[in-house]
Design an enzyme around this catalytic site. Structure first.
Site, PDB file in Angstrom:
ATOM      1  N   GLY A  55       0.842  -1.194   0.000  1.00 24.52           N
ATOM      2  CA  GLY A  55       0.000   0.000   0.000  1.00 24.52           C
ATOM      3  C   GLY A  55       0.878   1.246   0.000  1.00 24.52           C
TER       4      GLY A  55
ATOM      5  CG  ASN B  51      -3.788   4.662   9.873  1.00 21.18           C
ATOM      6  OD1 ASN B  51      -4.121   5.647   9.217  1.00 21.18           O
ATOM      7  ND2 ASN B  51      -2.691   4.626  10.582  1.00 21.18           N
TER       8      ASN B  51
ATOM      9  CD  GLN C 263      -6.190   0.319   8.211  1.00 23.30           C
ATOM     10  OE1 GLN C 263      -7.074  -0.484   8.510  1.00 23.30           O
ATOM     11  NE2 GLN C 263      -4.909   0.114   8.520  1.00 23.30           N
TER      12      GLN C 263
ATOM     13  CB  THR D   3       9.405 -10.646 -12.068  1.00 20.25           C
ATOM     14  OG1 THR D   3      10.369 -10.567 -13.120  1.00 20.25           O
ATOM     15  CG2 THR D   3       8.658 -11.969 -12.165  1.00 20.25           C
TER      16      THR D   3
ATOM     17  CB  CYS E  69       8.696   2.951  17.232  1.00 16.57           C
ATOM     18  SG  CYS E  69      10.071   2.896  18.366  1.00 16.57           S
TER      19      CYS E  69
HETATM   20  N1  PLP Z   1      -2.329   3.565   4.240  1.00 18.01           N
HETATM   21  C1  PLP Z   1      -2.976   3.269   5.376  1.00 18.01           C
HETATM   22  C2  PLP Z   1      -4.179   4.064   5.780  1.00 18.01           C
HETATM   23  C3  PLP Z   1      -2.500   2.238   6.190  1.00 18.01           C
HETATM   24  O1  PLP Z   1      -3.137   1.961   7.337  1.00 18.01           O
HETATM   25  C4  PLP Z   1      -1.358   1.506   5.787  1.00 18.01           C
HETATM   26  C5  PLP Z   1      -0.792   0.440   6.638  1.00 18.01           C
HETATM   27  O2  PLP Z   1      -0.821   0.526   7.848  1.00 18.01           O
HETATM   28  C6  PLP Z   1      -0.745   1.858   4.583  1.00 18.01           C
HETATM   29  C7  PLP Z   1      -1.259   2.885   3.831  1.00 18.01           C
HETATM   30  C8  PLP Z   1       0.474   1.145   4.092  1.00 18.01           C
HETATM   31  O3  PLP Z   1       0.186  -0.135   3.549  1.00 18.01           O
HETATM   32  P1  PLP Z   1       1.332  -1.245   3.513  1.00 18.01           P
HETATM   33  O4  PLP Z   1       1.468  -1.773   4.903  1.00 18.01           O
HETATM   34  O5  PLP Z   1       0.814  -2.274   2.553  1.00 18.01           O
HETATM   35  O6  PLP Z   1       2.567  -0.599   3.027  1.00 18.01           O
END
Ligand code: PLP
Length: 385
Positions: free
Chosen positions: A71, A151, A179, A237, A323
């Site tokens: 993500g 999140n 999320q 890939t 952290c």
């Molecule tokens: N965006 C949101 C709102 C998230 O909560 C997270 C992961 O905690 C991410 C992006 C990042 O995704 P990934 O863990 O696949 O890099």
């Protein structure tokens, strides 16, 4: 010890049905999806199936789906992809102050590289202040980035309204829906966004697989250069087994969304009621939220040590704190909502999942009640000394 996992916003366990879908590809060997032979064609077919499932989950067409390594990569690709092709006068990115670090830190890096970056305020409820956002978006704005679900608090943002404001000024719109997917309906046409990020490991798929939806015709500078994979949008890939897992996770998310959301919401509310009945407990985040998340502050308690005490009791939860280099940074989300520091540092996030039971919710609430009381007692004793 029977451990209870209430940290599904950090990562979800792999659904056994997803594992089943991945196993043949992992065990029997996969071809390279770019190869012409039978093995390559089998890998390509697995990618095509997954692309169809992901597209169906968000109301997109398969050609608009780009598989990424996370993500985070999808968010980076959205911001950098637009910034990389932005021309004068469109040299500004606007996002909200409560975005995930994948968006915030990419925006900050672009600011260091000479881009104008502005962050829209949020209210005490955690929702973006639309008037503040509107004032920041103008003819110099290339992109507006707004998440669908936060999140830390689970609060849903008015993405379609943000998109309307952005479009009125000719800006593109990116939505981090990492999320939200699997918890609420996500439809790229209804949201009217150009770009949207997803992550497999938040919907019971494998870690290390993400998606960027890029509306047909949206032009992006690729982050990675190399082969012509993903229609020249993301070289490298493909992780075929991981993507097949994502495809199955997306299929399940779509098939089970309605019942799932209702069950989760009822359990979350049950947990929340018990937590908020504790003295000095307050909820962080108001208004529409995803059904699995609650964020609560316990006055006079230090969240980090509460989290550790709960871990020893077999309950896994989270603080919004990040952290960084050994130092704990208080949650930028709760700070942006205007919460005082003591309340920020007394907050815990509980995020439920598909397999969470009523019995687990009750045990979790009891553990928190015990741990909070104990910590308050210890604190009272140490201040009396
Ligand atoms: N965006 C949101 C709102 C998230 O909560 C997270 C992961 O905690 C991410 C992006 C990042 O995704 P990934 O863990 O696949 O890099």
């Amino acid at each position: 010890m029977d451990r209870i996992y209430l940290d599904h916003n950090a990562t979800t366990p792999l659904d056994p049905r997803v594992l089943e879908a991945m196993l043949p590809l992992l065990r029997d060997g996969v071809g390279n999806a770019s190869s012409i032979h039978w093995f390559g064609q089998r890998a390509r077919a697995a990618l095509d199936d997954a692309r169809g499932e992901v597209a169906a989950l968000i109301g997109a067409s398969p050609a608009e789906i780009v598989f990424t390594g996370s993500g985070t990569e999808a968010d980076n690709m959205a911001l950098r992809g637009v910034a990389g092709l932005a021309r004068e006068p469109r040299r500004k990115i606007v996002c909200t102050a409560v975005e995930h670090h994948a968006v915030l830190n990419t925006a900050r890096a672009l600011a260091e590289e000479g881009f104008a970056v502005e962050m829209a305020r949020v209210g005490g409820d955690g929702r973006v202040d639309l008037a503040d956002l509107e004032a920041r978006v103008d003819e110099s704005t290339a992109l507006v980035a707004v998440m669908l679900a936060n999140n830390e608090t689970g609060v849903l943002q008015p993405v379609a309204e943000v998109a309307r404001l952005a479009r009125a000024k000719g800006a593109l719109v990116h939505c981090d829906a990492v999320q939200a997917a699997g918890k609420v309906a996500v439809d790229v046409r209804a949201l009217d966004v150009d770009l949207l990020a997803l992550s497999a490991h938040k919907i019971y798929g494998p870690q290390g697989v993400g998606v960027l939806y890029a509306r047909r015709g949206a032009r992006l500078r690729p982050l990675l250069r190399g082969g012509a994979q993903e229609r020249n949008r993301r070289a490298g890939t493909e992780n075929v087994a991981g993507i097949a897992g994502l495809g199955e996770a997306a299929r399940l998310a779509r098939a089970e969304l309605g019942g799932q959301a209702e069950r989760l919401g009822a359990r979350r509310d049950r947990l929340e009621q018990r937590l908020l009945a504790l003295p000095g407990a307050v909820r962080n985040g108001e208004g529409p939220r995803v059904p699995n998340t609650t964020n609560v502050s316990f006055a006079g308690v230090e969240a980090e040590s509460l989290l550790m005490a709960l871990d020893l009791m077999g309950l896994a939860v989270s603080t919004g704190a990040a952290c960084a280099a050994g130092a704990v940074e208080p949650s930028h989300v709760l700070r942006a909502m205007g919460l005082p520091m003591d309340r920020v540092q007394a907050s815990l996030r509980f995020s439920l999942g598909r397999s969470t039971t009523d019995a687990e919710v009750d045990r979790a609430a009891e553990a928190v009640a015990l741990a909070v009381a104990k910590q308050r007692e210890t604190r009272a004793l140490s201040t009396r000394r």
